[in-house]
Design a protein around this motif. Structure first.
Motif, PDB file in Angstrom:
ATOM      1  N   GLY A 196       0.825  -1.201   0.000  1.00  0.00           N
ATOM      2  CA  GLY A 196       0.000   0.000   0.000  1.00  0.00           C
ATOM      3  C   GLY A 196       0.859   1.250   0.000  1.00  0.00           C
ATOM      4  O   GLY A 196       0.563   2.230  -0.702  1.00  0.00           O
ATOM      5  N   TYR A 197       1.960   1.192   0.742  1.00  0.00           N
ATOM      6  CA  TYR A 197       2.879   2.334   0.818  1.00  0.00           C
ATOM      7  C   TYR A 197       3.682   2.491  -0.472  1.00  0.00           C
ATOM      8  O   TYR A 197       3.740   3.576  -1.070  1.00  0.00           O
ATOM      9  CB  TYR A 197       3.821   2.153   2.010  1.00  0.00           C
ATOM     10  N   THR A 198       4.310   1.385  -0.936  1.00  0.00           N
ATOM     11  CA  THR A 198       5.160   1.491  -2.124  1.00  0.00           C
ATOM     12  C   THR A 198       4.346   1.746  -3.394  1.00  0.00           C
ATOM     13  O   THR A 198       4.778   2.503  -4.270  1.00  0.00           O
ATOM     14  CB  THR A 198       5.998   0.210  -2.305  1.00  0.00           C
ATOM     15  N   ALA A 199       3.162   1.125  -3.494  1.00  0.00           N
ATOM     16  CA  ALA A 199       2.319   1.352  -4.668  1.00  0.00           C
ATOM     17  C   ALA A 199       1.791   2.784  -4.682  1.00  0.00           C
ATOM     18  O   ALA A 199       1.636   3.391  -5.743  1.00  0.00           O
ATOM     19  CB  ALA A 199       1.158   0.365  -4.692  1.00  0.00           C
ATOM     20  N   ALA A 200       1.523   3.329  -3.502  1.00  0.00           N
ATOM     21  CA  ALA A 200       1.053   4.714  -3.436  1.00  0.00           C
ATOM     22  C   ALA A 200       2.111   5.659  -3.997  1.00  0.00           C
ATOM     23  O   ALA A 200       1.794   6.605  -4.729  1.00  0.00           O
ATOM     24  CB  ALA A 200       0.717   5.083  -1.990  1.00  0.00           C
ATOM     25  N   LYS A 201       3.369   5.427  -3.678  1.00  0.00           N
ATOM     26  CA  LYS A 201       4.439   6.254  -4.229  1.00  0.00           C
ATOM     27  C   LYS A 201       4.528   6.094  -5.745  1.00  0.00           C
ATOM     28  O   LYS A 201       4.778   7.054  -6.472  1.00  0.00           O
ATOM     29  CB  LYS A 201       5.768   5.876  -3.583  1.00  0.00           C
TER      30      LYS A 201
END
Length: 635
Positions: free
Chosen positions: A160-165
């Protein structure tokens, strides 16, 4: 500033400057740039730069291969280019396949090291149980298993964090979306248990959607409960959708309240759509994909192992292995085990064994010195230094490593070896094959390693010959001899010879570009002075850079300031990256027309990597004809 500050400055300059960089990430060995304009990058300069192994372009990324110390170089590049280590990625250009690979690699690269380390913890835990140091009911096992399991159980949170970036969504919003997918009461099993608690044990689902059971509703819409912990694909699609919602919301919501109101809108729209539509559809498609892989491996595990093992290193070169890794994670999440990547396990050992065989046969001392560190890296699963620096340029050894990897993949898959952990690379990966005190899979992995390494080593040792010239003897007095490596550069241009210091161009005259001579041509032809490769051919054809098969780099600059002719009066007969033979015609130029246009035709011949040699000896003749020795380079 770190110790790689100077290298970082050169890299930033030659990728087009900091203004040409959209974003930067790194994996185990590569800096992965997203450039605004790749044509502004100086590929050849970067490839030949000390500290850089090579340059690759794949999946919309400009990849500068560094080696094991890439994190330190990355930190200095971030500082030099005034980038933020937490900067958002920009969407990739190119076809759909390139975009998919770019998305997957961008999502997984940031935590690849942590995921491998967690897998190693689980593998070591399984090894200790096998060695009977403790049981799988002890506190030791419970703690280490929790440490190792965390990254996999909470995979949606991390993704969720890396895909958001990657999709330019607020990273904290992405993290919360991932956490929501892991919330206990929304999991499929929890929804089913809650329904049966009121309707009675074993009660059938009141709704069906996409042939999946829905045990609850949201605003009257059937809600299919899926298990999202440890999942991979659903969160990426939900984040992609949420990013579009955020973009729209920012246009509508006043900036003064965007900080909390935009995330509020994103949560209320993206997550219900994710739970009700995206999640169930992705779960169904994931099951179809997993079934397809199981069917392929059931048809012929050995054939699958041969194909994956043989092509794995090619996939790594182009970054396409990222298309396979998520499939392995999905199968691991569904079945608690996976065979998707087992066939590729022996590839790094085959590559390492090939480098070891080359070490015993190489005559080039510089290349030979690269072998020990590449072997050490390869043992631990990092093969890029071996591939780009040693085996791939020689071609045949790289193919031998592919054959060895295919043989190892065949053995592992034919013998039903299964991975129970997404764990460490290289030798650390053998513990991936231990389950509940059963280490038979690990023992078979050692056999696979031996098979792959032995085939790669033997093929290279007996069927590859180093084409570098043998050491030659040079007499220094009547009663003593020394052995030196020497390389002869025949004249590429016929004419009269003058010292380089007499050049009318100050940069050449002062030796800023290297050592060499000036030739005043008597014939308007440039021929290859040795067997080698065209490293650089300027569009204006006025200058050509060559690298010999032994590594000598030569610049032939036809005339002074002739770049301004924009190719007029020049005709080339080769292309960049062509391999050429000594005496082959490279460029023809009209001497009279160039001089009438007001330009000097004096032609500097420069050894640009002269610092790599003990000495550069120029011919003492005043005139020279084609084929005669112009320069002797001593190693």
């Amino acid at each position: 500033m770190g110790k790689y500050n100077e290298l970082a400055k050169k890299i930033v300059k030659n990728v087009g400057g900091e203004e040409n960089i959209n974003s930067l990430t790194h994996c185990i060995t590569r800096l992965r740039f997203k450039l605004k304009d790749e044509s502004k990058a100086n590929d050849d300069i970067l490839k030949n730069m000390d500290g850089v192994v090579t340059v690759m372009k794949s999946g919309g990324q400009y990849q500068v291969v560094i080696g094991n110390h890439v994190p330190d170089v990355y930190a200095d590049v971030i500082e030099v280019a005034h980038l933020s280590g937490e900067s958002e990625e920009t969407p990739s250009d190119g076809n759909i396949f390139n975009r998919l690979i770019d998305i997957l690699s961008g999502c997984f690269q940031p935590f690849l090291g942590a995921m491998a380390a967690a897998g190693m913890v689980k593998g070591v835990n399984a090894l200790f149980v096998f060695l009977k140091l403790y049981t799988n009911t002890s506190g030791n096992y419970t703690m280490l298993n929790g440490i190792g399991d965390a990254v996999f159980f909470f995979m949606p949170v991390i993704l969720g964090y890396t895909a958001a970036k990657k999709f330019r969504l607020n990273p904290m919003v992405g993290l919360v979306i991932g956490a929501a997918l892991c919330y206990p009461s929304i999991q499929g099993g929890a929804l089913k248990a809650a329904y049966e608690l009121t309707a009675g044990a074993g009660a059938a689902a009141p709704y069906n959607l996409f042939s999946l059971p829905a045990y609850d509703t949201f605003l009257g819409i059937p809600w299919v409960g899926a298990s999202y912990t440890s999942s991979v694909i659903p969160v990426i699609f939900i984040i992609a959708f949420a990013a579009q919602i955020q973009k729209i919301a920012k246009k509508i919501v006043p900036s003064v309240v965007q900080t909390f109101l935009v995330p509020f809108i994103v949560f209320l729209i993206a997550l219900p759509v994710g739970f009700l539509i995206i999640g169930p559809i992705i779960s169904m498609l994931t099951e179809v994909l997993s079934t397809g892989f199981r069917s392929l491996m059931a048809f012929s595990p050995a054939l699958y192992g041969v194909i994956l093992g043989f092509f794995w290193q090619v996939l790594v070169i182009f970054g396409l292995h990222w298309s396979v890794i998520p499939l392995a994670i999905m199968q691991m999440q569904q079945d608690g085990a996976s065979q998707v990547l087992v066939g590729s396990f022996c590839a790094s050992f085959a590559q390492t064994a090939v480098v070891l065989a080359m070490y015993f046969k190489l005559k080039d001392k510089k290349l030979k010195a690269l072998c020990p560190p590449a072997i050490i890296s390869g043992i631990f699963g990092v093969t890029e230094p071996a591939i780009y620096g040693i085996t791939l340029p020689k071609k045949k050894p790289f193919i031998f490593s592919m054959i060895g990897a295919a043989a190892g993949g065949f053995y592992l898959m034919a013998n039903g070896v299964i991975s129970y952990v997404m764990g460490g690379l290289g030798i650390f990966g053998v513990v991936n094959f231990i389950k509940d005190g059963d280490a038979s899979g690990m023992m078979k992995s050692f056999v696979g390693i031996i098979i792959a390494a032995a085939i790669g080593f033997l093929l290279t040792f007996f069927f590859w010959k180093d084409d570098a010239k043998e050491e030659s003897e040079m007499t220094v007095s009547s009663d003593s001899k020394i052995s030196v490596n020497k390389e002869i550069v025949a004249t590429p241009v016929q004419g009269t010879i003058a010292p380089l210091s007499t050049s009318k161009d100050a940069a050449f005259a002062q030796g800023a570009l290297g050592k060499g001579v000036v030739i005043h041509p008597t014939k308007g032809e440039v021929v290859a002075p040795f067997d080698g490769t065209v490293m650089t051919l300027f569009p204006t054809k006025h200058a050509i850079g060559l690298i010999s098969d032994q590594g000598l780099e030569l610049l032939i600059h036809i005339g002074l300031d002739t770049v301004q002719l924009d190719g007029k009066y020049f005709e080339s007969f080769v292309n960049q990256n062509d391999h050429v033979k000594k005496g082959q015609l490279l460029v023809r130029f009209d001497m009279e027309a160039i001089e009438k246009a007001g330009y000097s035709i004096e032609t500097p011949i420069i050894v640009t990597n002269a610092a790599d040699y003990l000495d550069i000896l120029e011919s003492q003749n005043k005139t020279i004809s084609s084929g005669e020795e112009l320069i002797t380079a001593l190693v």
